[in-house]
Each structure stands twice: as C-alpha cells, then as structure tokens.
Design an enzyme around this catalytic site. Structure first.
Site, PDB file in Angstrom:
ATOM      1  N   HIS A   1       0.814  -1.218   0.000  1.00  0.00           N
ATOM      2  CA  HIS A   1       0.000   0.000   0.000  1.00  0.00           C
ATOM      3  C   HIS A   1       0.847   1.266   0.000  1.00  0.00           C
ATOM      4  O   HIS A   1       0.396   2.322   0.443  1.00  0.00           O
ATOM      5  CB  HIS A   1      -0.959   0.002   1.199  1.00  0.00           C
ATOM      6  CG  HIS A   1      -2.041  -1.043   1.100  1.00  0.00           C
ATOM      7  ND1 HIS A   1      -2.733  -1.514   2.187  1.00  0.00           N
ATOM      8  CD2 HIS A   1      -2.531  -1.707   0.023  1.00  0.00           C
ATOM      9  CE1 HIS A   1      -3.608  -2.431   1.781  1.00  0.00           C
ATOM     10  NE2 HIS A   1      -3.501  -2.564   0.480  1.00  0.00           N
TER      11      HIS A   1
ATOM     12  N   THR B   1      -3.260  -8.853  10.571  1.00  0.00           N
ATOM     13  CA  THR B   1      -4.169  -8.306   9.550  1.00  0.00           C
ATOM     14  C   THR B   1      -5.553  -8.921   9.711  1.00  0.00           C
ATOM     15  O   THR B   1      -5.674 -10.116   9.982  1.00  0.00           O
ATOM     16  CB  THR B   1      -3.639  -8.512   8.110  1.00  0.00           C
ATOM     17  OG1 THR B   1      -4.619  -8.021   7.186  1.00  0.00           O
ATOM     18  CG2 THR B   1      -3.315  -9.950   7.786  1.00  0.00           C
ATOM     19  N   SER B   2      -6.568  -8.077   9.535  1.00  0.00           N
ATOM     20  CA  SER B   2      -7.941  -8.563   9.657  1.00  0.00           C
ATOM     21  C   SER B   2      -8.339  -9.366   8.421  1.00  0.00           C
ATOM     22  O   SER B   2      -9.401  -9.972   8.385  1.00  0.00           O
ATOM     23  CB  SER B   2      -8.900  -7.383   9.824  1.00  0.00           C
ATOM     24  OG  SER B   2      -8.874  -6.588   8.651  1.00  0.00           O
TER      25      SER B   2
ATOM     26  N   GLU C   1      -7.274 -11.772  17.729  1.00  0.00           N
ATOM     27  CA  GLU C   1      -8.674 -12.135  17.461  1.00  0.00           C
ATOM     28  C   GLU C   1      -8.721 -13.101  16.280  1.00  0.00           C
ATOM     29  O   GLU C   1      -7.924 -12.965  15.351  1.00  0.00           O
ATOM     30  CB  GLU C   1      -9.462 -10.900  16.995  1.00  0.00           C
ATOM     31  CG  GLU C   1      -9.297  -9.655  17.820  1.00  0.00           C
ATOM     32  CD  GLU C   1     -10.254  -9.637  18.983  1.00  0.00           C
ATOM     33  OE1 GLU C   1     -11.230 -10.405  18.922  1.00  0.00           O
ATOM     34  OE2 GLU C   1     -10.012  -8.877  19.936  1.00  0.00           O
TER      35      GLU C   1
END
Ligand code: NAD
Ligand code: ZN
Length: 255
Positions: free
Chosen positions: A127, A196-197, A223
């Site tokens: 990015h 990273t999600s 998570e």
C-alpha cells in the site's frame, strides 16, 4: 516463554516446525503488527480513530473532494503518530527469522516503514509508504519530513497538490507489487500472516492463493479472522510482539 500456556506452546512448536522445514516462506503483515509500536489500526479498538471514521477519509474521492480536510483529519494524525514510532518484537521477530534463513520476503500493508527499520531487506510495500509525498501534478516525489504543512494541502513547486505516496481506498495496487506478491503467494511453502484482519482486498486474497497452492498458513492475531477457521493451519492467538518473539526463539532453537 514463561507466560504462555501449554496449548499455545504446543502450537508455537508446531508452527516453528513448519518454518524449519519450509524452503520458501513469506509473511503478510497488517496494521496489527505495528499496534505495539503505538500506531493504532483503522479497525477495532484504538483511541485515535474512535471519534472519527478513518475509512471515510482514506478514500481517494474524499481527498479529491476536500484535500485540506483529509490532510487535517487523517494525514496529519498519521504523520504525528509515525514520526517517533520504532519497531517492536513483532517486526524484530520477522527480522530474526530472515537472519536465520527462515523467511525470504515480507509483503506489508503498512505504510510505516518499521519492517525496514527492524532490518528486513526484502519488503514489498503493498500500500505504498508514508516516507515520501507525491505531486498529483508532475509526479515528483519529496521526502515527507521536508514537506511544510503550514498550509494545507501542501503544494509542489509546480502548483500541484502533494499527497502521501500511499494507496488510498479506490486506488489500484501498483502492478509490479501486486504481481510479485501473487507470484510469491502461489510458490511459497509457508506464509506467516501477522496482524491483519484479512478484509482489505486484494491483500486479503494472498493467504487464500497460498493455501490453494499448497502452502501452510501460520496466523498471528489476538482475534480470530475470516482466515482462522478454513485457511490457517495454525493460529497463534496473541499479540504480534509476544507471539513473534516466542516463534522466532523456537525456530532459533531448532537450528
Ligand atoms: P487491518 O485490517 O489489517 O486490521 C488490524 C488487525 O490487527 C485486526 O485483525 C486486529 O485484531 C489485529 N491486531 C490488533 N492488535 C494487534 C496486536 N497487538 N498484534 C497483532 N495483531 C493485532 O488494519 P486496518 O487498521 O483496518 O487498516 C486498513 C488499511 O490501512 C491497511 O492497509 C492497513 O495496513 C493500513 N494502516 C496501516 C497502518 C500502519 O502503517 N501501521 C496503520 C493503520 C492502517
Ligand atoms: Zn509538481
């Protein structure tokens, strides 16, 4: 590794075994790996962004509509937060793996330059990077720390607007970065996915390409993510710093 329970230690040993055997390993990192360096992610908990929605400002259309506001709200906050950030055990752990020959390339969605500061040599900045600004008129690049932000948006000598050299939502990933990352994903034997999600495309697709090409996927995140159930071979539920530290030590002990 005094604070880790037995099942986590078993998973770390399993992941270290994968890395020790693999001929070619790559890592995919996201905003989560830099949280312990004091850089909040866009999603989830993180003081800075709880009041404003960075996703609203991180779109190229928002910048084109109102560049001064995007500078004010998003880019200046990022600039402040990035200025003094230093690598944490997550970045350092990836560098330790590289030094052992157990990691070849990092594909990062981050724009903070912390992998390079930790010593990593082959980093694909998927990015882009906040280290430079680019003129939207003449494409000239200027180091960010040389850009005056007294009037916003900052302007180039040619009169064009300067913007960080990052990929905003609504923009394309540079073709060379996209192609090289996809090629590496389809040929690696192992992929480490840290912080990273796995929801921002096309980066989110890289672990899926790797998995379908036969690679083992090791995920580190506090998570569960959309990858955890069906794509990841092993998920180390914890912070990037704690888990990378333990994983790098386990691989070091195997050498
Ligand atoms: P993201 O989608 O990658 O989500 C962040 C992930 O990090 C979440 O899954 C969260 O559970 C996990 N996480 C939180 N704390 C962690 C820790 N201590 N260790 C490991 N994982 C942790 O990122 P986003 O915030 O939604 O960002 C969207 C885009 O903007 C991405 O391209 C992102 O990389 C970029 N961004 C970059 C930076 C940076 O350069 N540091 C900061 C913010 C956003
Ligand atoms: Zn210019």
């Amino acid at each position: 590794m005094p604070n880790l329970d037995k099942s986590t230690l078993n998973q770390i040993a399993y992941a270290a075994g994968i890395l020790a055997k693999a001929q070619h390993t790559i890592a995919l990192t996201g905003a989560g790996i830099s949280v312990e360096s004091g850089i909040p992610p866009f999603r989830g908990k993180g003081g800075l962004w709880e009041k404003i929605d960075p996703m609203k400002y991180a779109h190229i259309d928002a910048y084109l509509r109102n560049p001064a506001e995007v500078w004010e709200v998003l880019f200046l906050s990022m600039r402040d937060v990035l200025q003094n950030a230093t690598p944490n055990d997550g970045h350092k752990g990836l560098y330790r793996l590289e030094a052992l020959g157990a990691l070849q390339t990092i594909v990062t969605q981050n724009i903070d330059g912390l992998h390079q500061l930790a010593g990593s040599k082959d980093v694909i900045e998927f990015h882009g990077s906040f280290a430079t600004q680019r003129c939207m008129g003449c494409a000239r690049q200027v180091p960010s720390n040389e850009v005056s932000v007294e009037t916003l948006p900052p302007l180039c000598q040619c009169g064009g607007m300067l913007r960080p050299d990052v990929v905003m939502f609504g923009e394309l990933i540079p073709m060379d970065h996209l192609q090289r990352s996809q090629r590496l994903a389809s040929t690696c034997d192992a992929m480490l996915v840290v912080g990273t999600s796995a929801t921002v495309e096309p980066a989110a697709h890289l672990p899926i390409i790797a998995k379908h090409s036969g690679a083992a996927i090791i995920e580190i995140n506090p998570e569960p993510t959309p990858l955890t159930r069906d794509i990841s071979d092993v998920t180390l539920l914890g912070t990037g710093g704690e888990m990378m530290n333990a994983l790098a030590s386990a691989v070091e002990q195997m050498r």
